[in-house]
Design a protein around this motif. Sequence first.
Motif, PDB file in Angstrom:
ATOM      1  N   ILE A 121       0.861  -1.176   0.000  1.00 44.10           N
ATOM      2  CA  ILE A 121       0.000   0.000   0.000  1.00 44.10           C
ATOM      3  C   ILE A 121       0.900   1.229   0.000  1.00 44.10           C
ATOM      4  O   ILE A 121       1.656   1.462   0.943  1.00 44.10           O
ATOM      5  CB  ILE A 121      -0.924   0.013   1.234  1.00 44.10           C
ATOM      6  CG1 ILE A 121      -1.713  -1.300   1.326  1.00 44.10           C
ATOM      7  CG2 ILE A 121      -1.870   1.222   1.176  1.00 44.10           C
ATOM      8  CD1 ILE A 121      -2.391  -1.534   2.656  1.00 44.10           C
ATOM      9  N   LYS A 122       0.819   2.006  -1.068  1.00 40.69           N
ATOM     10  CA  LYS A 122       1.636   3.212  -1.205  1.00 40.69           C
ATOM     11  C   LYS A 122       0.930   4.396  -0.551  1.00 40.69           C
ATOM     12  O   LYS A 122      -0.301   4.382  -0.394  1.00 40.69           O
ATOM     13  CB  LYS A 122       1.891   3.496  -2.686  1.00 40.69           C
ATOM     14  CG  LYS A 122       2.726   2.431  -3.363  1.00 40.69           C
ATOM     15  CD  LYS A 122       2.937   2.754  -4.809  1.00 40.69           C
ATOM     16  CE  LYS A 122       3.734   1.649  -5.490  1.00 40.69           C
ATOM     17  NZ  LYS A 122       3.866   1.868  -6.922  1.00 40.69           N
ATOM     18  N   PRO A 123       1.683   5.429  -0.204  1.00 39.77           N
ATOM     19  CA  PRO A 123       1.079   6.593   0.473  1.00 39.77           C
ATOM     20  C   PRO A 123      -0.048   7.263  -0.317  1.00 39.77           C
ATOM     21  O   PRO A 123      -0.943   7.841   0.279  1.00 39.77           O
ATOM     22  CB  PRO A 123       2.247   7.561   0.657  1.00 39.77           C
ATOM     23  CG  PRO A 123       3.460   6.723   0.597  1.00 39.77           C
ATOM     24  CD  PRO A 123       3.125   5.570  -0.310  1.00 39.77           C
ATOM     25  N   ASP A 124      -0.024   7.158  -1.637  1.00 35.78           N
ATOM     26  CA  ASP A 124      -1.066   7.799  -2.443  1.00 35.78           C
ATOM     27  C   ASP A 124      -2.259   6.869  -2.709  1.00 35.78           C
ATOM     28  O   ASP A 124      -3.165   7.222  -3.461  1.00 35.78           O
ATOM     29  CB  ASP A 124      -0.490   8.310  -3.766  1.00 35.78           C
ATOM     30  CG  ASP A 124       0.058   7.195  -4.652  1.00 35.78           C
ATOM     31  OD1 ASP A 124       0.275   6.069  -4.151  1.00 35.78           O
ATOM     32  OD2 ASP A 124       0.274   7.453  -5.846  1.00 35.78           O
ATOM     33  N   GLN A 125      -2.285   5.683  -2.096  1.00 34.69           N
ATOM     34  CA  GLN A 125      -3.383   4.738  -2.268  1.00 34.69           C
ATOM     35  C   GLN A 125      -4.216   4.670  -0.989  1.00 34.69           C
ATOM     36  O   GLN A 125      -3.686   4.785   0.111  1.00 34.69           O
ATOM     37  CB  GLN A 125      -2.853   3.337  -2.570  1.00 34.69           C
ATOM     38  CG  GLN A 125      -2.162   3.207  -3.905  1.00 34.69           C
ATOM     39  CD  GLN A 125      -1.592   1.812  -4.112  1.00 34.69           C
ATOM     40  OE1 GLN A 125      -0.875   1.292  -3.255  1.00 34.69           O
ATOM     41  NE2 GLN A 125      -1.902   1.215  -5.257  1.00 34.69           N
ATOM     42  N   LYS A 126      -5.504   4.445  -1.178  1.00 31.73           N
ATOM     43  CA  LYS A 126      -6.375   4.205  -0.032  1.00 31.73           C
ATOM     44  C   LYS A 126      -6.155   2.771   0.440  1.00 31.73           C
ATOM     45  O   LYS A 126      -5.859   1.887  -0.364  1.00 31.73           O
ATOM     46  CB  LYS A 126      -7.841   4.389  -0.414  1.00 31.73           C
ATOM     47  CG  LYS A 126      -8.231   5.826  -0.643  1.00 31.73           C
ATOM     48  CD  LYS A 126      -9.726   5.931  -0.832  1.00 31.73           C
ATOM     49  CE  LYS A 126     -10.097   7.401  -0.939  1.00 31.73           C
ATOM     50  NZ  LYS A 126     -11.552   7.578  -0.917  1.00 31.73           N
TER      51      LYS A 126
END
Length: 121
Positions: A94-99
């Motif tokens: 889970i990347k920082p720009d993903q929910k």
Amino acid sequence: MKDIKPTTIEEYIDAAPREFQGIMYELAEIIKNTIPKAEGGISWNVPIYNYHGILAGFDVAKKHVSFGIDALDDEVREILKKKGYKTGKKTIQIKPDQKVPKSELIRLIKEQAKLNEVRRK
């Protein structure tokens, strides 16, 4: 984070880069709300939750948070892939720009809890 030896999940999250802290607090909340009897702690220097065995855990990496769970199956993996998440054999990145993929994680956590209960009997 390799030099830090946290003793609680909160210490682990608070020591992580700020951009990942929200994801990890949300993961911790999802796990606890899904399986309230799950016990969290630090194992292998990362947050791990146990419920009749290992339920799930997470770890911060350079560019993402890795959520680990044995119950990750091909069906959920395909759903996540279509939504832009990378997966490993037992992990979801889970990347920082993903929910945080909450509904998929709840499904996996419930499945893992059932598997753990069956193994325990």
